[in-house]
Design a protein around this motif. Structure first.
Motif, PDB file in Angstrom:
ATOM      1  N   LEU A   1      41.407  -4.435   3.803  1.00  0.00           N
ATOM      2  CA  LEU A   1      40.088  -4.940   3.383  1.00  0.00           C
ATOM      3  C   LEU A   1      39.412  -4.029   2.355  1.00  0.00           C
ATOM      4  O   LEU A   1      38.962  -4.519   1.313  1.00  0.00           O
ATOM      5  CB  LEU A   1      39.186  -5.145   4.599  1.00  0.00           C
ATOM      6  N   PRO A   2      39.314  -2.723   2.573  1.00  0.00           N
ATOM      7  CA  PRO A   2      38.713  -1.870   1.538  1.00  0.00           C
ATOM      8  C   PRO A   2      39.528  -1.827   0.247  1.00  0.00           C
ATOM      9  O   PRO A   2      38.956  -1.720  -0.840  1.00  0.00           O
ATOM     10  CB  PRO A   2      38.656  -0.485   2.188  1.00  0.00           C
ATOM     11  N   ALA A   3      40.850  -1.918   0.349  1.00  0.00           N
ATOM     12  CA  ALA A   3      41.672  -1.930  -0.862  1.00  0.00           C
ATOM     13  C   ALA A   3      41.399  -3.192  -1.672  1.00  0.00           C
ATOM     14  O   ALA A   3      41.297  -3.144  -2.903  1.00  0.00           O
ATOM     15  CB  ALA A   3      43.144  -1.841  -0.494  1.00  0.00           C
ATOM     16  N   PHE A   4      41.266  -4.320  -0.989  1.00  0.00           N
ATOM     17  CA  PHE A   4      40.949  -5.564  -1.680  1.00  0.00           C
ATOM     18  C   PHE A   4      39.568  -5.487  -2.315  1.00  0.00           C
ATOM     19  O   PHE A   4      39.360  -5.918  -3.457  1.00  0.00           O
ATOM     20  CB  PHE A   4      41.021  -6.742  -0.692  1.00  0.00           C
ATOM     21  N   GLN A   5      38.616  -4.923  -1.604  1.00  0.00           N
ATOM     22  CA  GLN A   5      37.267  -4.765  -2.144  1.00  0.00           C
ATOM     23  C   GLN A   5      37.280  -3.847  -3.364  1.00  0.00           C
ATOM     24  O   GLN A   5      36.599  -4.126  -4.360  1.00  0.00           O
ATOM     25  CB  GLN A   5      36.337  -4.201  -1.076  1.00  0.00           C
ATOM     26  N   ALA A   6      38.023  -2.763  -3.322  1.00  0.00           N
ATOM     27  CA  ALA A   6      38.107  -1.857  -4.463  1.00  0.00           C
ATOM     28  C   ALA A   6      38.752  -2.542  -5.662  1.00  0.00           C
ATOM     29  O   ALA A   6      38.343  -2.324  -6.806  1.00  0.00           O
ATOM     30  CB  ALA A   6      38.897  -0.607  -4.084  1.00  0.00           C
TER      31      ALA A   6
ATOM     32  N   VAL B   1      25.018   1.117   1.035  1.00  0.00           N
ATOM     33  CA  VAL B   1      25.661  -0.195   1.071  1.00  0.00           C
ATOM     34  C   VAL B   1      27.118  -0.045   1.509  1.00  0.00           C
ATOM     35  O   VAL B   1      27.628  -0.850   2.290  1.00  0.00           O
ATOM     36  CB  VAL B   1      25.556  -0.892  -0.307  1.00  0.00           C
ATOM     37  N   GLY B   2      27.787   0.993   1.037  1.00  0.00           N
ATOM     38  CA  GLY B   2      29.166   1.256   1.456  1.00  0.00           C
ATOM     39  C   GLY B   2      29.272   1.534   2.941  1.00  0.00           C
ATOM     40  O   GLY B   2      30.225   1.087   3.595  1.00  0.00           O
ATOM     41  N   ASN B   3      28.313   2.259   3.506  1.00  0.00           N
ATOM     42  CA  ASN B   3      28.322   2.505   4.943  1.00  0.00           C
ATOM     43  C   ASN B   3      28.151   1.208   5.726  1.00  0.00           C
ATOM     44  O   ASN B   3      28.813   0.995   6.745  1.00  0.00           O
ATOM     45  CB  ASN B   3      27.212   3.483   5.320  1.00  0.00           C
ATOM     46  N   ILE B   4      27.278   0.335   5.259  1.00  0.00           N
ATOM     47  CA  ILE B   4      27.066  -0.945   5.939  1.00  0.00           C
ATOM     48  C   ILE B   4      28.328  -1.796   5.880  1.00  0.00           C
ATOM     49  O   ILE B   4      28.736  -2.400   6.880  1.00  0.00           O
ATOM     50  CB  ILE B   4      25.862  -1.682   5.322  1.00  0.00           C
ATOM     51  N   ILE B   5      28.967  -1.844   4.718  1.00  0.00           N
ATOM     52  CA  ILE B   5      30.200  -2.623   4.580  1.00  0.00           C
ATOM     53  C   ILE B   5      31.310  -2.037   5.454  1.00  0.00           C
ATOM     54  O   ILE B   5      32.068  -2.776   6.092  1.00  0.00           O
ATOM     55  CB  ILE B   5      30.624  -2.688   3.097  1.00  0.00           C
ATOM     56  N   GLY B   6      31.402  -0.716   5.522  1.00  0.00           N
ATOM     57  CA  GLY B   6      32.408  -0.080   6.371  1.00  0.00           C
ATOM     58  C   GLY B   6      32.205  -0.398   7.840  1.00  0.00           C
ATOM     59  O   GLY B   6      33.174  -0.680   8.567  1.00  0.00           O
ATOM     60  N   ILE B   7      30.977  -0.377   8.293  1.00  0.00           N
ATOM     61  CA  ILE B   7      30.687  -0.741   9.693  1.00  0.00           C
ATOM     62  C   ILE B   7      31.043  -2.201   9.944  1.00  0.00           C
ATOM     63  O   ILE B   7      31.582  -2.552  11.000  1.00  0.00           O
ATOM     64  CB  ILE B   7      29.211  -0.448  10.016  1.00  0.00           C
ATOM     65  N   PHE B   8      30.777  -3.060   8.973  1.00  0.00           N
ATOM     66  CA  PHE B   8      31.129  -4.470   9.102  1.00  0.00           C
ATOM     67  C   PHE B   8      32.643  -4.646   9.221  1.00  0.00           C
ATOM     68  O   PHE B   8      33.124  -5.421  10.053  1.00  0.00           O
ATOM     69  CB  PHE B   8      30.584  -5.254   7.911  1.00  0.00           C
ATOM     70  N   TYR B   9      33.410  -3.914   8.406  1.00  0.00           N
ATOM     71  CA  TYR B   9      34.876  -4.000   8.478  1.00  0.00           C
ATOM     72  C   TYR B   9      35.388  -3.566   9.847  1.00  0.00           C
ATOM     73  O   TYR B   9      36.224  -4.229  10.449  1.00  0.00           O
ATOM     74  CB  TYR B   9      35.528  -3.138   7.404  1.00  0.00           C
ATOM     75  N   VAL B  10      34.890  -2.453  10.329  1.00  0.00           N
ATOM     76  CA  VAL B  10      35.335  -1.941  11.626  1.00  0.00           C
ATOM     77  C   VAL B  10      34.972  -2.903  12.746  1.00  0.00           C
ATOM     78  O   VAL B  10      35.785  -3.163  13.640  1.00  0.00           O
ATOM     79  CB  VAL B  10      34.736  -0.538  11.885  1.00  0.00           C
ATOM     80  N   SER B  11      33.773  -3.461  12.690  1.00  0.00           N
ATOM     81  CA  SER B  11      33.380  -4.402  13.745  1.00  0.00           C
ATOM     82  C   SER B  11      34.216  -5.675  13.694  1.00  0.00           C
ATOM     83  O   SER B  11      34.543  -6.242  14.740  1.00  0.00           O
ATOM     84  CB  SER B  11      31.895  -4.733  13.659  1.00  0.00           C
ATOM     85  N   CYS B  12      34.593  -6.134  12.505  1.00  0.00           N
ATOM     86  CA  CYS B  12      35.460  -7.320  12.404  1.00  0.00           C
ATOM     87  C   CYS B  12      36.849  -7.034  12.959  1.00  0.00           C
ATOM     88  O   CYS B  12      37.417  -7.863  13.682  1.00  0.00           O
ATOM     89  CB  CYS B  12      35.574  -7.776  10.958  1.00  0.00           C
TER      90      CYS B  12
END
Length: 100
Positions: A83-88, A58-69
């Motif tokens: 974005l990852p800091a806010f998610q954390a 799930v983390g890999n999918i979210i990371g790919i989504f962040y990069v694509s955005c």
């Protein structure tokens, strides 16, 4: 590389022990208390470990989504760190609410 592999190999057994003790009851199943939280008791430990095992994917999918955005909307590179800091932060608040 050997030290890196050794340190990473410590993570899984430690996580299993922590999660196993965190989500199991201290009393037998026939004396189980009702709780509002779905992950309580011996019968839900498989669900807990299933979610725990899926977190990497799930983390890999979210990371790919962040990069694509960031790439698609041409945001600055700093957004890729915000974005990852806010998610954390949100995940930490969620865990803090669940810890007894």
């Amino acid at each position: 590389w050997i030290a890196n592999g050794f340190v990473q190999s410590i993570g899984w057994p430690t996580g299993v022990k922590i999660i196993g003790h965190w989500f199991t009851c201290s009393h037998p199943p026939y004396q189980q208390q009702q709780s509002w939280f779905i992950f309580r008791g011996y019968d839900s430990i498989g669900l807990v470990f299933g979610i725990w095992a899926a977190h990497q994917y799930v983390g890999n999918i979210i990371g790919i989504f962040y990069v694509s955005c960031v790439e698609r909307f041409e945001w600055s590179l700093s957004v890729a760190f915000i974005l990852p800091a806010f998610q954390a932060f949100i995940a930490a608040l969620f865990v803090l609410m669940l810890v007894q």
